[in-house]
Enzyme design. Structure first.
Site, PDB file in Angstrom:
ATOM      1  N   GLU A 142      -1.547   0.215  -6.137  1.00 58.29           N
ATOM      2  CA  GLU A 142      -1.482  -1.161  -5.365  1.00 58.29           C
ATOM      3  C   GLU A 142      -1.821  -1.944  -6.409  1.00 58.29           C
ATOM      4  O   GLU A 142      -2.883  -2.270  -7.137  1.00 58.29           O
ATOM      5  CB  GLU A 142      -3.072  -1.088  -4.232  1.00 58.29           C
ATOM      6  CG  GLU A 142      -2.825  -0.171  -3.378  1.00 58.29           C
ATOM      7  CD  GLU A 142      -3.851   0.046  -2.700  1.00 58.29           C
ATOM      8  OE1 GLU A 142      -4.536  -1.070  -2.238  1.00 58.29           O
ATOM      9  OE2 GLU A 142      -4.674   1.058  -2.531  1.00 58.29           O
TER      10      GLU A 142
ATOM     11  N   HIS B 143       0.841  -1.116  -0.205  1.00 57.61           N
ATOM     12  CA  HIS B 143       0.080  -0.140   0.019  1.00 57.61           C
ATOM     13  C   HIS B 143       0.659   1.140   0.169  1.00 57.61           C
ATOM     14  O   HIS B 143       0.720   1.891   0.762  1.00 57.61           O
ATOM     15  CB  HIS B 143      -0.835  -0.257   1.236  1.00 57.61           C
ATOM     16  CG  HIS B 143      -2.325   0.663   0.967  1.00 57.61           C
ATOM     17  ND1 HIS B 143      -2.336   1.986   0.564  1.00 57.61           N
ATOM     18  CD2 HIS B 143      -3.531   0.288   1.151  1.00 57.61           C
ATOM     19  CE1 HIS B 143      -3.431   2.513   0.251  1.00 57.61           C
ATOM     20  NE2 HIS B 143      -4.362   1.150   0.776  1.00 57.61           N
TER      21      HIS B 143
END
Length: 328
Positions: free
Chosen positions: A292, A174
């Site tokens: 991501e 992330h």
């Protein structure tokens, strides 16, 4: 190449280690054993150091942030509808943490674990951790995450796992990028994608893949700010969207530098945010964009979204790559 290990703090009585890998160009990445976090990505341009990702300088900020800054999220990244799935007609109910749904595999996912760690070579660090039934997931899952930096200024993150019980595995990093001297809105994004996922009000996929148009069309380079402006008539103020990609998924660039994103899976989730300043975040003043790379979210509940089942005794490995380029 050189790898230097230092102490970054302590959590639950365990030492958290920071590893800094530096190549011949003085490009470096720093990674933490806590959540196998990508803590820094630093380049040297004309003798000046520049960080390319959002980061904190102390452990407590990483522990308390709701934005999962730089962390490994999993064992399954993204949301799972109703916190429920089935494998071979066997149903599994997970512990919800996002209304009736589960996001990033719950409160005890990889993003909350301190990994064992070793220097694996002169340019890589290996993190290992075993999860066992946390948040309702079946199976003992042994996870390995390797960060590598080469002399071509390319970062590779490889996720490997094996399990003793049929389960799910679809992790990601992330990480939030900001490449420019200017606001993230001035930076340009290109996504090699013709389709993105239709989402409902709970940010869950409906199952439809939509053609990229208007705000969502990044087939050619477009300023992120232009895309955000195009969202306004839709009553939306941020990107939090999943694109169908392959191989070279995207490129983010400022006037002076670029990052190319590569993946061997089929999804890219982008998320405009300000993890550092909550007041600015509330006014949609974004400092960075999360990129991501993963299999499409909620794939277990959508037959054509990709494979996230890891069968007992099977081993799987995925690699995401991030290549820095200085622009002339």
């Amino acid at each position: 190449m050189v790898v230097v290990k230092t102490n970054f703090g302590e959590t639950n009585g365990q030492e958290v280690s920071l590893y800094k890998i530096t190549n011949k160009n003085q490009t470096s990445i720093s990674v933490l054993s806590y959540a196998a976090t990508w803590q820094n990505f630093e380049v040297v341009e004309d003798g000046v150091k520049r960080s390319l990702i959002e980061r904190f300088d102390n452990l407590n900020d990483y522990i308390k942030t709701p934005y999962e800054v730089g962390k490994t999220i999993g064992r399954v990244a993204g949301r799972i509808t109703k916190a429920h799935f089935s494998i071979n007609d066997v149903g599994y109910q997970l512990q919800p943490n996002d209304g009736a749904n589960i996001i990033h595999s719950g409160d005890y996912g990889l993003q909350s674990q301190n990994f064992d760690s070793i220097v694996d070579s002169d340019n890589s660090v290996l993190f290992t951790h075993t999860v066992n039934g946390e948040d309702g997931f079946p199976g003992v899952l042994k996870v390995k995450i390797r960060y590598t930096l080469n002399d071509d200024d390319e970062v590779a993150i490889t996720y490997s796992a094996r399990t003793n019980h049929d389960t799910l595995f679809n992790p990601s990093c992330h990480v939030y990028f900001n490449l420019g001297e200017s606001n993230i809105r001035q930076q340009q994004l290109r996504i090699n994608s013709k389709h993105f996922l239709d989402m409902n009000a709970e940010k869950l996929p409906t199952g439809k893949m939509l053609a990229v148009t208007n705000a969502y069309d990044f087939k050619n380079f477009k300023k992120i700010g232009q895309g955000l402006k195009q969202l306004k008539p839709l009553d939306k103020f941020e990107f939090d969207d999943a694109y169908v990609v392959r191989d070279k998924a995207a490129t983010l660039k400022s006037d002076k530098r670029a990052i190319d994103f590569y993946t061997d899976r089929n999804g890219l989730v982008i998320f405009t945010a300000n993890p550092i300043d909550q007041q600015k975040a509330s006014t949609h003043d974004y400092s960075s964009i999360a990129m991501e790379l993963m299999t499409l979210p909620d794939a277990i509940n959508h037959a054509d979204f990709g494979e996230t089942i890891l069968n007992a005794g099977q081993k799987v490995s995925y690699t995401n790559k991030f290549k820095y380029r200085k622009l002339d």
